[in-house]
Scaffold this motif. Structure first.
Motif, PDB file in Angstrom:
ATOM      1  N   UNK A   1      23.546 -10.992 -38.966  1.00 40.02           N
ATOM      2  CA  UNK A   1      24.894 -10.926 -39.566  1.00 40.02           C
ATOM      3  C   UNK A   1      25.319  -9.469 -39.744  1.00 40.02           C
ATOM      4  N   UNK A   2      26.485  -9.167 -39.158  1.00 40.19           N
ATOM      5  CA  UNK A   2      27.033  -7.830 -39.257  1.00 40.19           C
ATOM      6  C   UNK A   2      26.333  -6.798 -38.381  1.00 40.19           C
ATOM      7  N   UNK A   3      25.445  -7.242 -37.504  1.00 36.94           N
ATOM      8  CA  UNK A   3      24.660  -6.331 -36.669  1.00 36.94           C
ATOM      9  C   UNK A   3      25.191  -6.278 -35.236  1.00 36.94           C
ATOM     10  N   UNK A   4      24.834  -5.196 -34.536  1.00 38.92           N
ATOM     11  CA  UNK A   4      25.040  -5.119 -33.093  1.00 38.92           C
ATOM     12  C   UNK A   4      23.823  -5.717 -32.414  1.00 38.92           C
ATOM     13  N   UNK A   5      24.049  -6.723 -31.587  1.00 45.24           N
ATOM     14  CA  UNK A   5      22.966  -7.492 -30.974  1.00 45.24           C
ATOM     15  C   UNK A   5      23.126  -7.476 -29.460  1.00 45.24           C
ATOM     16  N   UNK A   6      22.004  -7.338 -28.754  1.00 43.09           N
ATOM     17  CA  UNK A   6      22.024  -7.444 -27.297  1.00 43.09           C
ATOM     18  C   UNK A   6      21.052  -8.534 -26.874  1.00 43.09           C
ATOM     19  N   UNK A   7      21.484  -9.344 -25.917  1.00 39.10           N
ATOM     20  CA  UNK A   7      20.652 -10.390 -25.324  1.00 39.10           C
ATOM     21  C   UNK A   7      20.305  -9.932 -23.912  1.00 39.10           C
ATOM     22  N   UNK A   8      19.061  -9.459 -23.734  1.00 41.84           N
ATOM     23  CA  UNK A   8      18.627  -8.953 -22.432  1.00 41.84           C
ATOM     24  C   UNK A   8      18.167 -10.106 -21.549  1.00 41.84           C
ATOM     25  N   UNK A   9      18.680 -10.139 -20.313  1.00 35.04           N
ATOM     26  CA  UNK A   9      18.376 -11.269 -19.449  1.00 35.04           C
ATOM     27  C   UNK A   9      18.955 -12.531 -20.048  1.00 35.04           C
ATOM     28  N   UNK A  10      20.248 -12.484 -20.350  1.00 35.33           N
ATOM     29  CA  UNK A  10      20.892 -13.514 -21.179  1.00 35.33           C
ATOM     30  C   UNK A  10      20.945 -14.882 -20.526  1.00 35.33           C
TER      31      UNK A  10
END
Length: 209
Positions: A51-60
């Protein structure tokens, strides 16, 4: 923001379509909706990493983890995959769920730049391309503070040594099973259960603060 119940997240993620033409060399196995929800709820409500974070999904892939992160209140989510068909399906999945905030990026993970608080990923197991799993971990350690990642339990000892050598800390690990259906010609059974570990990893960069 209203807190999404876990069962509602599972139902939403069950609507995420899998890859229609998975490629064996990319090891494109879809994470089960229940396991994705378990990981994301742990990240969101036990560790405050969503919540409220920058998130990356690698190999989404087709977007299950990235969409789930946005549904749980991530400030920004980027989904990255080298397979154009997977990215197209991920974008369509987001639209069908009314989730338009994920930025879907078609590129190799090596080309990704930037800093994120959290990486979530279901990387290749490394059974088709040697050390494919390690390559994803190396990138995640480079760009993020905290990583949630799924790996075959049989590689645990090796990966723990590798992460320690990188200056990273595994502060949580839980076991699960993934059912892999018949997808490729070399598969011998209609369904095979694979024992996996889910890691929460704190990167060396964060540890050094």
């Amino acid at each position: 923001m209203e807190i999404l119940r876990k069962r509602d997240l599972v139902r939403a993620l069950e609507r995420v379509r899998p890859h229609p033409h998975p490629k064996v060399f990319l090891e494109q196995y879809t994470i089960p909706a229940e396991l994705a929800a378990d990981i994301l709820f742990t990240a969101a409500y036990t560790y405050d990493d969503i919540r409220g974070r920058n998130v990356v999904d690698l190999g989404c892939g087709t977007g299950r983890l990235g969409i789930g992160a946005l549904l749980l209140g991530a400030d920004r989510v980027i989904g990255v995959d080298i397979d154009g068909e997977a990215v197209a399906v991920a974008r369509a999945n987001g639209e069908s769920l009314g989730v338009s905030g994920v930025e879907w990026v078609l590129c190799d993970i090596d080309a990704l730049r930037g800093r994120f608080h959290t990486t979530v990923m279901n990387p290749p197991f490394g059974t088709r391309v040697r050390h494919g799993d390690r390559r994803f971990l190396e990138k995640a350690l480079e760009i993020s503070e905290v990583i949630y990642s799924i790996h075959k339990s049989s590689t645990r000892d090796y990966l723990l040594r590798f992460l320690e050598a990188q200056g990273a800390r595994v502060d949580a690990l839980f076991q699960a099973r993934i059912a892999i259906p018949w997808m490729f010609e070399f598969h011998r059974r209609k369904r095979r259960w694979v024992e996996v570990d889910v890691y929460r990893i704190v990167s060396g960069a964060r540890e050094g603060r």
